[in-house]
Design a protein around this motif. Structure first.
Motif, PDB file in Angstrom:
ATOM      1  N   LEU A  67       0.833  -1.205   0.000  1.00 44.64           N
ATOM      2  CA  LEU A  67       0.000   0.000   0.000  1.00 44.64           C
ATOM      3  C   LEU A  67       0.869   1.257   0.000  1.00 44.64           C
ATOM      4  O   LEU A  67       0.532   2.247  -0.644  1.00 44.64           O
ATOM      5  N   VAL A  68       1.995   1.195   0.721  1.00 46.25           N
ATOM      6  CA  VAL A  68       2.934   2.324   0.684  1.00 46.25           C
ATOM      7  C   VAL A  68       3.463   2.510  -0.734  1.00 46.25           C
ATOM      8  O   VAL A  68       3.505   3.620  -1.256  1.00 46.25           O
ATOM      9  N   PHE A  69       3.821   1.404  -1.351  1.00 40.70           N
ATOM     10  CA  PHE A  69       4.323   1.436  -2.727  1.00 40.70           C
ATOM     11  C   PHE A  69       3.309   2.127  -3.633  1.00 40.70           C
ATOM     12  O   PHE A  69       3.629   3.007  -4.424  1.00 40.70           O
ATOM     13  N   LEU A  70       2.046   1.724  -3.470  1.00 40.13           N
ATOM     14  CA  LEU A  70       0.957   2.272  -4.270  1.00 40.13           C
ATOM     15  C   LEU A  70       0.809   3.767  -4.036  1.00 40.13           C
ATOM     16  O   LEU A  70       0.633   4.558  -4.960  1.00 40.13           O
ATOM     17  N   SER A  71       0.880   4.137  -2.761  1.00 33.47           N
ATOM     18  CA  SER A  71       0.719   5.530  -2.400  1.00 33.47           C
ATOM     19  C   SER A  71       1.869   6.361  -2.979  1.00 33.47           C
ATOM     20  O   SER A  71       1.676   7.497  -3.397  1.00 33.47           O
ATOM     21  N   CYS A  72       3.068   5.773  -3.010  1.00 33.88           N
ATOM     22  CA  CYS A  72       4.217   6.473  -3.606  1.00 33.88           C
ATOM     23  C   CYS A  72       4.020   6.652  -5.109  1.00 33.88           C
ATOM     24  O   CYS A  72       4.381   7.680  -5.678  1.00 33.88           O
ATOM     25  N   LEU A  73       3.457   5.626  -5.754  1.00 30.66           N
ATOM     26  CA  LEU A  73       3.189   5.731  -7.191  1.00 30.66           C
ATOM     27  C   LEU A  73       2.224   6.880  -7.449  1.00 30.66           C
ATOM     28  O   LEU A  73       2.320   7.593  -8.444  1.00 30.66           O
ATOM     29  N   ASP A  74       1.261   7.028  -6.548  1.00 27.09           N
ATOM     30  CA  ASP A  74       0.203   8.013  -6.700  1.00 27.09           C
ATOM     31  C   ASP A  74       0.690   9.418  -6.391  1.00 27.09           C
ATOM     32  O   ASP A  74       0.162  10.393  -6.891  1.00 27.09           O
ATOM     33  N   ASN A  75       1.736   9.509  -5.562  1.00 28.82           N
ATOM     34  CA  ASN A  75       2.140  10.809  -5.043  1.00 28.82           C
ATOM     35  C   ASN A  75       2.646  11.743  -6.138  1.00 28.82           C
ATOM     36  O   ASN A  75       3.327  11.346  -7.067  1.00 28.82           O
ATOM     37  N   PHE A  76       2.269  13.010  -5.979  1.00 29.82           N
ATOM     38  CA  PHE A  76       2.763  14.005  -6.922  1.00 29.82           C
ATOM     39  C   PHE A  76       3.547  15.099  -6.196  1.00 29.82           C
ATOM     40  O   PHE A  76       4.588  15.527  -6.670  1.00 29.82           O
ATOM     41  N   GLY A  77       3.049  15.498  -5.023  1.00 31.00           N
ATOM     42  CA  GLY A  77       3.647  16.629  -4.309  1.00 31.00           C
ATOM     43  C   GLY A  77       5.138  16.468  -4.064  1.00 31.00           C
ATOM     44  O   GLY A  77       5.941  17.334  -4.421  1.00 31.00           O
ATOM     45  N   ILE A  78       5.530  15.351  -3.480  1.00 33.02           N
ATOM     46  CA  ILE A  78       6.929  15.155  -3.100  1.00 33.02           C
ATOM     47  C   ILE A  78       7.835  15.127  -4.324  1.00 33.02           C
ATOM     48  O   ILE A  78       8.834  15.836  -4.405  1.00 33.02           O
ATOM     49  N   VAL A  79       7.443  14.305  -5.305  1.00 34.92           N
ATOM     50  CA  VAL A  79       8.312  14.182  -6.472  1.00 34.92           C
ATOM     51  C   VAL A  79       8.335  15.459  -7.295  1.00 34.92           C
ATOM     52  O   VAL A  79       9.313  15.760  -7.975  1.00 34.92           O
ATOM     53  N   ALA A  80       7.235  16.236  -7.224  1.00 32.39           N
ATOM     54  CA  ALA A  80       7.233  17.494  -7.966  1.00 32.39           C
ATOM     55  C   ALA A  80       8.108  18.528  -7.269  1.00 32.39           C
ATOM     56  O   ALA A  80       8.881  19.236  -7.910  1.00 32.39           O
ATOM     57  N   PHE A  81       8.012  18.604  -5.937  1.00 35.00           N
ATOM     58  CA  PHE A  81       8.757  19.631  -5.199  1.00 35.00           C
ATOM     59  C   PHE A  81      10.250  19.337  -5.147  1.00 35.00           C
ATOM     60  O   PHE A  81      11.060  20.231  -5.204  1.00 35.00           O
ATOM     61  N   ILE A  82      10.592  18.052  -4.967  1.00 36.69           N
ATOM     62  CA  ILE A  82      12.002  17.722  -4.813  1.00 36.69           C
ATOM     63  C   ILE A  82      12.577  17.145  -6.102  1.00 36.69           C
ATOM     64  O   ILE A  82      13.674  17.478  -6.523  1.00 36.69           O
ATOM     65  N   GLY A  83      11.799  16.247  -6.732  1.00 38.02           N
ATOM     66  CA  GLY A  83      12.298  15.531  -7.902  1.00 38.02           C
ATOM     67  C   GLY A  83      12.559  16.438  -9.092  1.00 38.02           C
ATOM     68  O   GLY A  83      13.606  16.340  -9.727  1.00 38.02           O
ATOM     69  N   ILE A  84      11.638  17.353  -9.383  1.00 38.66           N
ATOM     70  CA  ILE A  84      11.792  18.189 -10.567  1.00 38.66           C
ATOM     71  C   ILE A  84      13.037  19.083 -10.472  1.00 38.66           C
ATOM     72  O   ILE A  84      13.871  19.068 -11.382  1.00 38.66           O
ATOM     73  N   PRO A  85      13.228  19.823  -9.338  1.00 40.72           N
ATOM     74  CA  PRO A  85      14.476  20.605  -9.231  1.00 40.72           C
ATOM     75  C   PRO A  85      15.734  19.732  -9.272  1.00 40.72           C
ATOM     76  O   PRO A  85      16.758  20.143  -9.798  1.00 40.72           O
ATOM     77  N   ALA A  86      15.651  18.503  -8.733  1.00 44.92           N
ATOM     78  CA  ALA A  86      16.829  17.638  -8.708  1.00 44.92           C
ATOM     79  C   ALA A  86      16.972  16.890 -10.024  1.00 44.92           C
ATOM     80  O   ALA A  86      17.876  16.065 -10.173  1.00 44.92           O
ATOM     81  N   ASN A  87      16.026  17.140 -10.924  1.00 46.44           N
ATOM     82  CA  ASN A  87      16.028  16.466 -12.226  1.00 46.44           C
ATOM     83  C   ASN A  87      15.913  14.941 -12.098  1.00 46.44           C
ATOM     84  O   ASN A  87      16.541  14.194 -12.831  1.00 46.44           O
ATOM     85  N   ILE A  88      15.131  14.509 -11.127  1.00 50.40           N
ATOM     86  CA  ILE A  88      14.857  13.080 -10.992  1.00 50.40           C
ATOM     87  C   ILE A  88      13.404  12.869 -11.407  1.00 50.40           C
ATOM     88  O   ILE A  88      12.486  13.376 -10.745  1.00 50.40           O
ATOM     89  N   GLN A  89      13.195  12.185 -12.510  1.00 54.46           N
ATOM     90  CA  GLN A  89      11.829  11.988 -12.999  1.00 54.46           C
ATOM     91  C   GLN A  89      11.292  10.632 -12.558  1.00 54.46           C
ATOM     92  O   GLN A  89      11.985   9.633 -12.624  1.00 54.46           O
ATOM     93  N   VAL A  90      10.037  10.633 -12.110  1.00 51.67           N
ATOM     94  CA  VAL A  90       9.356   9.360 -11.863  1.00 51.67           C
ATOM     95  C   VAL A  90       8.097   9.344 -12.713  1.00 51.67           C
ATOM     96  O   VAL A  90       7.798  10.318 -13.416  1.00 51.67           O
ATOM     97  N   LEU A  91       7.348   8.245 -12.674  1.00 52.37           N
ATOM     98  CA  LEU A  91       6.220   8.091 -13.587  1.00 52.37           C
ATOM     99  C   LEU A  91       5.230   9.249 -13.510  1.00 52.37           C
ATOM    100  O   LEU A  91       4.838   9.801 -14.531  1.00 52.37           O
ATOM    101  N   SER A  92       4.833   9.631 -12.276  1.00 51.54           N
ATOM    102  CA  SER A  92       3.790  10.659 -12.203  1.00 51.54           C
ATOM    103  C   SER A  92       4.275  12.003 -12.712  1.00 51.54           C
ATOM    104  O   SER A  92       3.554  12.687 -13.458  1.00 51.54           O
ATOM    105  N   THR A  93       5.508  12.394 -12.367  1.00 56.34           N
ATOM    106  CA  THR A  93       5.995  13.684 -12.879  1.00 56.34           C
ATOM    107  C   THR A  93       6.244  13.611 -14.374  1.00 56.34           C
ATOM    108  O   THR A  93       6.029  14.579 -15.099  1.00 56.34           O
ATOM    109  N   ASP A  94       6.656  12.437 -14.837  1.00 52.80           N
ATOM    110  CA  ASP A  94       6.909  12.280 -16.271  1.00 52.80           C
ATOM    111  C   ASP A  94       5.608  12.438 -17.068  1.00 52.80           C
ATOM    112  O   ASP A  94       5.567  13.115 -18.093  1.00 52.80           O
ATOM    113  N   ILE A  95       4.541  11.835 -16.562  1.00 48.64           N
ATOM    114  CA  ILE A  95       3.252  11.957 -17.244  1.00 48.64           C
ATOM    115  C   ILE A  95       2.786  13.407 -17.206  1.00 48.64           C
ATOM    116  O   ILE A  95       2.336  13.967 -18.210  1.00 48.64           O
ATOM    117  N   TYR A  96       2.966  14.042 -16.039  1.00 48.84           N
ATOM    118  CA  TYR A  96       2.588  15.441 -15.906  1.00 48.84           C
ATOM    119  C   TYR A  96       3.309  16.289 -16.959  1.00 48.84           C
ATOM    120  O   TYR A  96       2.703  17.080 -17.675  1.00 48.84           O
TER     121      TYR A  96
END
Lengths: 343, 562
Positions: free
Chosen positions: B205-234
């Protein structure tokens, strides 16, 4: 190799669960702790197991002080085994794994190599008749089978003291009798020291070498089943174990007088009954006679059919309520007055 | 008795018409957009094509995104599991003081949205801050994302483990003690193996919730240039190229497949997780720690302070400093940021929008959820049961995909009405996402409600309205209200779908914070977040009181019957 409990007290906040308990369990003895719920018997067992720390007093198992005012030895460092009321079999282990577990983990295990351990586990499973089911999980066992596994797990290490916490209370009546015989047989065969907690007097009387009757946190009487049953030390034991009538009247020397002058002799009756002017007598030792034949008279209040016998409850003229066992072949019309004779 | 039977028959004969309309409506609302999205990925300019998939799988960048997602999520589940299980064990079994308060504080990340938590950590670990100079921890990194996921998701593991720990009969552990095991050994050989089903389920369920998450990966991932599925789709969606929708639809399918697979496995694992356990939770402590309990309490308090509370304090203090990068002190403190935020029309608009959306979502979700739960639990209505499955499906689909699906479905007017670009599409997306939350709590409530209660009301001559008002609602209110509270907070704080569906004038709280942060105005974002934090706190208190007053009778009833 004995277990010695001296001057043990246990308080839970302001409730005193055990008061000044002294008890010695000799090597090879089968001791039953008998008492109603809330009498402190489970607390005593938990103290022996090490799940509780006593408020004061000392417990010695096999020459090792496991609890006194300074320190408490944890359960895993005591040379004990335990059979739980709920069996407490681990759902994720097979029968043989349950029995191997204490062999592999206990510091008191005499079986060091894996081979020896397996041999010992199988030997014990054979003893309780569960060897052919050794690869089953608990969910695949019946109540009686679970019980046997739990016992095997408890005795596999030959502990200095085996604790049994109402082990038969979850079984149906027939299985109870069978397991009772089984436990007695095991005790004879392996000769371990057993402390058996129960509220069922038939279990205690049938299996134990020694019975300890407890009430309100105190030991009321300790002795052989015969002593407890036939010469109760006080009214509580007389009522709880002997299911005796406690007839109110008065003592004149060694003669008890009740009703309009009916008398009974003092036989094996403790002093305290004389002080309280009570006469303990079992329902079996009373007989119903015609009103003219006795000076202790009353009317029948209730008749409870129990198969071979009728349990008759009588309300006496002097206010005593008395239970009498009578052969169910005889019929006592309720409207008549009857007398009671002491056998 | 006879009268009741006839009445039930009467309901049955009327059902087909209602059932057909109901089912059709539910399929149109809940399922159609997703079907539309999935079909989009297969339709190119010349009809059916697998071209978008070949394009994606021919792109080395996508593999990196996929690996990033799997790697980050896998480590995050471990990161969430360790504190989750540890604290569940301590709270369930030991006699530490202040247990109730620790429990409540441990659940802070459930009510505070992950993007506010992330923002707070961004402030706490900012380059000129004390914590950064002490630790040198770089938040804009893989480790940072994993840390934030762990911090935000451990409550899932904590809650499920806590309940299971309490359900393991204490004798199982005592039997291990007697057999010679110390506490650690019995934990490893007895408790953990018994728990493993629950633990696996919680981690999935944690895994699922991480897949669903946008806030964390958008705030930290985008500036760090780390793309995951949700930010990539966005990014694909907002890139605005000719085939951006088709490409993102294809990616959405891949993401959905992963999510649904994880969901199915977790359901499977959860089913056999409870062998050999008692039904009831044993709330009494099992390990009396003596003096050590204070040490454990201090350890726990320290963890909670540094993970859940200190970041929030930093958030507020950074909101109170005038300019970015200035250290907080009483001299530099100013309400300038708060002043700006409170006079910013977008901020105020966001607040009202989110409040209205939360209110609307709660109302609609509750009506649908309670009705469906009642029909399937009480009337054993098979249509209602299948509708339940449709309604719960979107919950397992990551929010970004739902957002995309709604754009595709409602970009053009449907039946002459345009809801895209208005606030209504947000309401629709929230209803689709959150109905299953109320539904699940209502299912719990109704399964606990003895049918005899209702029959007694009918036998006592009360009509439908009286029966619901006097009997059913009071007795089911507890779980339903907690579900409603969950939906209220979730929709108030929603960011994932909102980030795709918002438009000028329909910004929400999450979107405003997201936009401030993306634009580098983190002090304004912090000020706004602080206002939101205070509102969450107020809402929490209100719901606690509300639940307390309404469920008084209901709770008593449930306890009596256990």
């Amino acid at each position: 190799m004995s277990t010695i409990i001296s001057d043990l007290n246990m308080n839970f906040q302001d409730y005193q669960a055990l008061k000044d308990v002294d008890l010695e369990i000799k090597k090879g003895e089968f001791v039953a702790i008998l008492g109603p719920s809330g009498c402190g018997k489970t607390t005593l067992l938990r103290l022996l197991a090490g799940f509780l720390k006593p408020t004061s007093g000392k417990i010695e198992i096999d020459g090792m002080t496991v609890a006194d005012k300074d320190s408490v030895v944890e359960p895993n460092k005591r040379n004990i085994g335990m059979v739980f009321q709920s069996y407490a079999l681990w759902p994720h282990m097979t029968v043989i794994q349950q029995v191997l577990f204490p062999l592999q983990n206990s510091r008191f295990s005499k079986f060091k190599s894996a081979d020896e351990q397996r041999k010992r586990a199988e030997e014990v499973l054979e003893l309780v008749g569960m060897l052919q089911l050794k690869d089953r999980y608990p969910s695949e066992l019946s109540g009686g089978q679970k019980q046997r596994v739990a016992i095997a797990r408890g005795i596999v290490n030959e502990p200095a003291l085996l604790l049994m916490d109402e082990p038969l209370s979850n079984l149906d009546a027939e299985l109870k009798i069978e397991m009772r015989r089984e436990i007695s047989r095991l005790h004879k065969e392996i000769g371990g020291t057993i402390l058996y907690v129960t509220h069922d007097q038939a279990e205690a009387l049938g299996m134990a070498d020694k019975i300890v009757v407890m009430s309100k946190g105190r030991i009321q009487q300790a002795g052989t089943p015969g002593e407890i049953f036939n010469s109760p030390a006080n009214p509580f034991v007389a009522k709880f174990v002997g299911q005796s009538n406690l007839i109110k009247g008065r003592w004149e020397g060694n003669v008890f007088i009740c009703g309009n002058g009916e008398t009974a002799e003092r036989k094996n009756i403790a002093e305290i009954f004389l002080e309280e002017n009570l006469y303990p007598v079992k329902a079996d030792n009373l007989s119903i006679v015609d009103a003219e034949a006795s000076k202790f008279r009353g009317r029948i209040k209730e008749v409870e059919y129990q198969g071979f016998k009728n349990k008759i409850i009588m309300l006496m003229e002097d206010g005593n309520t008395v239970q009498v066992m009578a052969n169910s072949m005889y019929d006592f019309p309720q409207e008549k007055e009857y007398g009671i004779k002491f056998a | 008795m006879k009268a009741i039977v006839i009445k039930n028959n009467a309901v049955r004969t009327k059902l087909p018409v209602k059932a057909v309309i109901g089912t059709a409506a539910v399929i149109m609302i809940f399922l159609w957009p997703l079907l539309k999205l999935f079909s989009e990925a297969f339709i190119g300019p010349e009809g059916f094509t697998l071209g978008y998939f070949t394009e994606i799988f021919g792109d080395a960048g996508f593999y990196e995104v996929l690996l990033n997602s799997l790697f980050i999520n896998a480590l995050s589940t471990v990161g969430a599991a360790i504190p989750g299980v540890l604290f569940a064990y301590i709270i369930a079994y030991t006699n530490i003081p202040l247990k109730k308060y620790f429990h409540t504080l441990l659940l802070m990340p459930v009510v505070i949205p992950s993007y506010i938590v992330t923002l707070a950590w961004m402030q706490m670990l900012s380059k000129n801050g004390l914590i950064y100079s002490l630790t040198g921890f770089e938040l804009y990194s893989y480790a940072g994302i994993i840390l934030m996921f762990s911090v935000c998701e451990y409550p899932i593991v904590y809650l499920l483990s806590l309940s299971h720990f309490r359900k393991i009969p204490r004798e199982l552990e005592q039997a291990a003690d007697i057999s010679g095991c110390g506490k650690w050994k019995s934990f490893r050989t007895v408790l953990l193996p018994i728990m493993k089903g629950t633990l696996a389920n919680a981690m999935l369920l944690v895994f699922l919730s991480c897949l669903d998450n946008f806030g964390i990966v958008a705030f930290i991932g985008i500036p760090a240039n780390i793309q995951v599925l949700s930010t990539d789709i966005y990014k694909t969606v907002i890139s605005g190229t000719d085939d951006s929708f088709q490409l993102s639809a294809a990616k959405a399918i891949i993401l959905s497949v992963i999510a649904v697979l994880v969901m199915l496995v977790s359901k499977r694992v959860a089913e056999d997780a409870h062998a050999g356990n008692s039904e009831k939770e044993d709330m009494n402590p099992r390990i009396c720690l003596g003096k050590a309990r204070y040490a454990v309490a201090v350890f726990m308090g320290t963890f909670i302070f540094f993970v859940n509370i200190f970041p929030m304090i930093t958030l507020v203090t950074s909101a109170l400093t005038k300019a970015k990068g200035v250290a907080f002190s009483p001299e530099t403190a100013s309400f300038a940021n708060f002043d700006k935020v409170l006079h910013n029309s977008k901020c105020m608009n966001g607040l009202t929008n989110s409040l209205m959306l939360a209110l609307g979502t709660v109302l609609i979700c509750t009506v649908i959820g309670v009705m469906l739960a009642y029909l399937s639990e009480r009337r054993k209505n098979t249509v209602a049961k299948s509708i339940q499955m449709i309604v719960t499906f979107p919950y397992s689909i990551p929010g970004i995909i739902l957002g995309l699906a709604l754009i595709l479905t409602y970009a053009k007017p449907v039946a002459g009405v345009t809801i895209y670009g208005t606030i209504w599409i947000l309401l629709l997306s929230y209803v689709i996402r959150f109905t299953s939350v109320v539904l699940r709590s209502a299912n719990t409530a109704f399964s606990q409600l003895d049918p005899a209660m209702e029959e007694a009301a009918e036998a006592g001559g009360s009509g439908n309205i009286a029966k619901w008002k006097k009997v059913i609602l009071p007795l089911t209110a507890g779980p339903v209200i907690s579900g409603m509270g969950m939906v209220a907070i979730s929709s108030m704080m929603e960011l994932t779908t909102s980030s795709l569906l918002w438009s000028g004038g329909s910004e929400t709280v999450g979107v405003v914070i997201f936009n401030f942060t993306s634009a580098g105005m983190s002090n304004l974002a912090s000020a706004y977040s602080s206002v939101i934090l205070i509102m969450i706190l107020a809402a929490f208190v209100v719901f606690q009181l509300l639940g307390f007053f309404i469920t008084k009778g209901g709770k008593k009833y449930v306890n009596d019957n256990k």
